[in-house]
Each structure stands twice: as structure tokens, then as C-alpha cells.
Scaffold this active site. Structure first.
Site, PDB file in Angstrom:
ATOM      1  CB  THR A 373     -70.303  47.860  19.876  1.00 21.90           C
ATOM      2  OG1 THR A 373     -69.055  48.407  19.467  1.00 21.90           O
ATOM      3  CG2 THR A 373     -70.668  48.463  21.213  1.00 21.90           C
ATOM      4  CG  ASN A 393     -63.363  49.126  17.208  1.00 26.60           C
ATOM      5  OD1 ASN A 393     -64.447  49.653  17.012  1.00 26.60           O
ATOM      6  ND2 ASN A 393     -62.284  49.512  16.577  1.00 26.60           N
ATOM      7  CG  ASP A 415     -63.027  53.617  18.071  1.00 29.37           C
ATOM      8  OD1 ASP A 415     -63.241  53.464  16.852  1.00 29.37           O
ATOM      9  OD2 ASP A 415     -63.750  53.098  18.946  1.00 29.37           O
ATOM     10  N   GLY A 464     -73.038  49.605  16.643  1.00 27.42           N
ATOM     11  CA  GLY A 464     -73.174  50.153  15.293  1.00 27.42           C
ATOM     12  C   GLY A 464     -72.169  51.240  14.974  1.00 27.42           C
TER      13      GLY A 464
HETATM   14  N1  GLY Z   1     -65.634  50.923  19.208  1.00 28.48           N
HETATM   15  C1  GLY Z   1     -66.785  51.623  18.904  1.00 28.48           C
HETATM   16  C2  GLY Z   1     -66.927  52.870  19.672  1.00 28.48           C
HETATM   17  O1  GLY Z   1     -66.577  52.930  20.825  1.00 28.48           O
HETATM   18  O2  GLY Z   1     -67.384  53.839  19.130  1.00 28.48           O
END
Ligand code: GLY
Length: 566
Positions: A373, A393, A415, A464
Site C-alpha cells: 500500500t 493490496n 480483504d 502496512g
Molecule cells: N489492502 C490493504 C487494506 O486496504 O487494508
């Protein structure tokens, strides 16, 4: 009795001094310079270039966001999503542009399960089936048209230049190419491994197809991406390689303007991302829990223990309650209420870890891992603010680049909850609240945040995965304790997310004695061995008493802030 003249004069003097002090306490000296902190120096420079052309923070954010997608292709891009948290100074308007990806119309709850109902390894991570419908291009258009001063065609120029002329390959990017090459399709490999071998450091990585796609967006706006030639190429690619996107999915994509969540801790106002981010809920809830403890008075072990127990409890609720607010009812008023936090504190023992299994909630069935990210923070000289976190992601997303577009598709579908009790790539659990449904946004940890007091402002966020929320929390605690931007970004960090039930810690955050002490309290400790440590905070601070502006990029990354000083 009437006051004597002397008493009257004293009263006038005291009242004047008090008034002056009150005004000084609320002074709002405009920023003495603009600032941008981002994960790549070229992206920060793109933002400054646009400020120099007369753009405001929102135009600069368009430039930085698009540039990051070019020069930091593993972190974010047109094939992904974004949360733009904005503060418009002219009318003190706070808003979040939700450009999160959505599940395609053909998506369904069992799409990543085999005939026995078990998750198919890699199905929600690799290739176009793993990709949600991108939101970042629509969010850029919305930001430029509704908040910017410059046309999109101008704000996108730096990104177009970087795509067409190339950016110099750098170690951080090359090591990620190496890690993820095995999941990339041929189109992506031709861009990132053009000779079949890793490019040498400093050689130029050109992305002419991405430049063309950015030009289409610049000249046609939304339709340049979601309809017409680019859309057709995205569909041709995704559909021929196992994806389920349709033309209607692309044409129907809409950003949503959402009210940010607002909380308070002592004299600090916390403005952060609402669902479908789990970030703002978690952050405000953690600060609410913190209110009951004397952190400055605690020794280092007690301090770590308290912060960890607070994290554990906030993440339990993430697991249980959070998802897309347009599809489920989230008990936000309860989760954000100080009385609720008081209840969470009730079973927190100061001398002993609380096993996560003893907290009621979803329990885990398996584990995995991953991380990527990008975040950037912008402040202009009028006091306009952008805190933006964007993502595809995992590094290089799904690894799938739609031929002829230069667009790497995200793997954000991971997610979602594939099955209750089965964790995602960040080892995060979630419930039916975050189940897959057509058009639904997957729960995110992205936590763009603005902290405000009468005296100052901090704009922050990080990549992160699940660790974003606790990194922003720890950086916020540091700011409240008087840390400057660089100390906020660099302080060693630790993390707990309910399950796995362990403290993930940067080794500099705990001495050996402290580790032993925490273990004796029942904590399990896992050193974080990731190269560069956890996350990549990008922070801008503004002292409203003096107008002084500072910025810092996390020393764990390669980002650098840049300033606009006309
Ligand atoms: N893809 C990481 C988040 O949105 O938490």
C-alpha cells in the site's frame, strides 16, 4: 461599593491579558510553506510542481497519487483504490472520498472456495479473479473536479512524464519485483523484467501503455478509464484470464463522499477514515480506551503492555462488526462511545496479558501473510489538507497487467472474508459482516488521519496492512507526547491484532529484559524480520501558533518530503 480607579484599571489590564492569551491559544497562523510527504521523492516533487503551477493541496494530491502509481508500482495505482481524507480550509469542511474497490457483479460468497468449501490457495490473491473494480481513477477525477483549481489534464502531467520517460529502478522496487515475479503475467513481466533479468539499479523503467491510459483519463475524465478503449482492454484482459469483470461493473463504479469519523483524546481532535475502513473506528476506540490510563506515568513494560492490550481489544471488534456500511449495520455509536471503551478496559489487567481466546469473538482457522500500500500527506499554504492512503493490496497487486493498458490489477478481493474464521493475507479475521457480495466494498485497514489541537495539526498515515491502524495509533500517541514529525515516523513500533495472539515487534522497540518481562506476563513475542521494518509513515505537521511546517518520511522507506516555498 464601587471599585476605585486603581482596582478598575487592574481589572481592565487583567481582562486584556486574559483575552490576549485566549486569542493566542486559538491563533491560527497560516502555514509558512506547503509540504508533501510521500513514499517516493519523485511523487513528492510531482506535488510541488503542481503547487508551483498555482494548484492547491487537492490538485497536488491528484499529482502525487497518480505519480505514486507510476514510480511505486508495487504499492498502488490506477488498478486499485484510495481513501482521500480532505480538509478544505475556506469553510472548515472535512470529507473523505471513498475510492475503495468494489466486488464485481458476478462475485459471490463461495467464489474462492473449492467443492468442499475450503479456500482455494491463491485464488483471491493472484490473477484477475482477485481484483475488485478499481476506484482510484474515479477518485482522481472527483477530487480534481470538485476540490482542485487546475484541470486534471494539468495535474496528471508529472505522472504521464514519469510513465513515458521512465523512472530509475531502485533497490526497494527491484527486491519486490524479485519476490513477486512468479505471480506476474507476461505483460507485467515485459514492463518490470524487460530482458528476463532484473534491471540494474538506475536503469529507466518506462511504462508507455500506462502513459497512454493516464492521457485518456486526463482528456476524457471518468470515461477515459471506465468506458471506451481502455475499459475494453481491461475487460478483454481480465475476462480472458479467469476474471469476472463486466462492462457494467466498470461503467457503474462510483466514489462515495463519506463523513469522516471524529473523536477526542484530551485536547486532541482525531479525524479519520470511516467504514469501509476499519481504521478510524479502531483508532478512536483505542484512544478512548487509553483515556483510562496514565501512560506518561507508566514504566516501559507497563506502557507496552497497556498499548498492546488496547490494540487487542480494538481488533476484536474489527473482526466482529466491521464491513461495508452500505451493506451492513455497524453499531458505530456504541463502538465509538467512551462508556464502551470503559467496558473494554474493565477486564484489562495491568499485570497480565488477556489471552485473545478469552475475548468473545471470531476464532481463527488458519494463517498467511503479506504487506503493501502507500500513504501521502499534503498541506498547502491556505491550510488545505489531504491525507491519502491508496493500494493495490499486495506488492504488484494480483500480478496481472491488462495487456495494452499498463494497469496492474489489484488483489483487494482478498480483504473480504472468504469464510468466517479463515484469515486473509494479513492474518486478519473477519465475519459475515465482511462477506463477499456484488458491488460491496471490502473492509480496509487504510487509516488516513488528521490530528488537531488549538496549537497544531498532524497529517499522517502509512501502508502496512493490518499494522496500519496500530502504526497510526503509536505515531498519534508520540505526537501527543511532543514528538516532532521525524520522531513520530521513526520510533520503533510493535503491533497486536487479536489473532494471531502475539506481539509483533521491531527489535529496537523492546530490550531483552523488557521482552522477558512481557513474556512473564503471558505475552507471546515475535520479532518482525521484514526488511526495513513495519510500514512507511508519511507525516506533515503544522504549528498553528507560529505557522511553522515540518514533514517527515519514514526512515524505513525511501520516501522524502518536499516543500513549496514561493
Ligand atoms: N489492502 C490493504 C487494506 O486496504 O487494508
Amino acid at each position: 461599593m464601587r471599585p476605585t480607579f486603581r482596582v478598575f484599571a487592574w481589572r481592565v489590564a487583567i481582562t486584556s491579558v486574559a483575552l490576549c492569551l485566549a486569542v493566542a491559544a486559538r491563533a491560527n497562523v497560516l502555514p509558512n510553506r506547503g509540504a508533501i510527504a510521500s513514499a517516493h521523492p519523485l511523487a513528492s516533487e510531482a506535488g510541488v510542481e503542481i503547487l508551483e503551477h498555482g494548484g492547491n493541496a487537492f490538485d497536488a494530491a491528484v499529482a502525487v497519487s497518480a505519480a505514486l502509481g507510476v514510480v511505486e508500482p508495487y504499492g498502488s495505482g490506477l488498478g486499485g483504490g484510495v481513501f482521500f481524507l480532505l480538509h478544505r480550509a475556506s469553510d472548515e469542511h472535512d470529507i473523505m472520498i471513498d475510492g475503495r474497490e468494489v466486488a464485481p457483479g458476478a462475485a459471490h460468497e463461495e467464489m474462492y472456495l473449492d467443492g468442499d468449501g475450503n479456500p482455494v490457495p491463491g485464488a483471491s490473491l493472484n490473477g484477475p479473479l482477485a481484483a475488485g473494480i478499481p476506484g482510484l481513477p474515479a477518485a482522481l477525477v472527483h477530487l480534481a473536479e470538485n476540490y482542485g483549481r487546475l484541470p486534471l489534464s494539468e495535474s496528471l502531467q508529472p505522472a504521464i512524464r514519469y510513465a513515458e520517460e521512465g523512472f530509475p529502478a531502485y533497490q526497494w522496487h527491484l527486491s519486490r519485483v524479485e519476490q513477486r515475479a512468479h505471480i506476474m503475467n507476461d505483460t507485467a513481466l515485459e514492463v518490470f523484467l524487460p530482458t528476463g533479468n532484473l534491471p540494474s539499479e538506475g536503469s529507466l523503467i518506462r511504462q508507455p501503455d500506462l502513459g497512454e491510459t493516464l492521457r485518456a483519463l486526463a482528456s476524457e475524465g471518468r470515461d477515459g478509464f471506465y468506458r471506451g478503449v481502455v475499459a475494453q482492454k481491461l475487460l478483454d484482459g481480465a475476462q480472458s484470464d479467469g476474471g469476472v469483470w463486466s462492462a457494467k461493473d466498470l461503467a457503474d463504479y462510483r466514489i462515495i463522499e463519506r463523513e469522516p469519523l471524529v473523536g477526542t483524546y484530551k485536547e486532541v481532535t482525531i479525524v479519520s477514515a470511516p467504514p469501509p475502513s476499519a481504521g478510524g473506528v479502531g483508532l478512536i476506540n483505542m484512544f478512548n480506551m487509553l483515556t483510562g490510563f496514565d501512560l506518561p506515568g507508566a514504566d516501559r513494560v507497563t506502557r507496552t503492555h497497556l498499548l498492546v492490550e488496547i490494540m487487542r481489544r480494538a481488533f476484536r471488534d474489527r473482526t466482529q462488526y466491521l464491513g461495508d456500511p452500505d451493506f451492513i449495520d455497524i453499531p458505530l455509536a456504541m463502538l465509538l462511545h467512551p462508556f464502551y471503551a470503559a467496558g473494554q478496559r474493565a477486564n484489562l489487567r495491568i499485570d497480565q496479558a488477556t489471552p485473545s481466546t478469552s475475548l468473545q469473538g471470531i476464532q481463527p482457522a488458519n494463517t498467511a501473510n503479506g504487506n503493501q500500500t502507500s500513504h501521502f500527506s499534503v498541506l498547502d499554504m491556505d491550510g488545505n489538507i489531504v491525507a491519502a492512503t491508496q493500494s493495490i493490496n499486495f506488492s504488484y497487486g494480483s500480478g496481472y497487467m491488462a495487456p495494452g493498458t499498463g494497469v496492474l490489477l489489484n488483489n483487494e478481493m482478498d480483504d473480504f472474508s472468504k469464510k468466517p474464521g479463515v484469515s486473509n493475507g494479513y492474518q486478519l479475521l473477519s465475519s459475515a459482516a465482511n462477506s463477499i457480495q456484488p458491488g460491496k466494498r471490502m473492509l480496509s485497514s487504510m487509516t488516513p488521519t488528521i490530528l488537531k489541537t488549538d496549537d497544531g495539526v498532524a497529517i499522517l498515515g502509512s501502508p502496512g496492512g493490518s499494522q496500519i491502524i496500530t502504526m497510526v495509533f503509536l505515531a498519534g500517541v508520540a505526537w501527543i507526547e511532543g514528538a516532532d514529525a521525524m520522531e513520530m515516523a521513526s520510533r520503533p513500533r510493535f503491533h497486536h491484532q487479536y489473532f494471531p495472539d502475539r506481539i509483533l515487534f521491531e527489535t529496537a522497540s523492546l530490550s531483552t529484559d523488557e521482552q522477558v518481562h512481557l513474556e512473564s506476563m503471558g505475552h507471546t513475542l515475535t520479532p518482525n524480520r521484514r526488511t526495513g521494518g513495519n510500514g512507511n509513515l508519511q507525516i506533515v505537521t503544522w504549528d498553528r501558533r507560529t505557522g511553522s511546517v515540518e514533514a517527515a518520511s519514514d526512515p524505513r522507506g525511501i520516501g522524502e518530503p518536499r516543500f513549496f516555498e514561493p
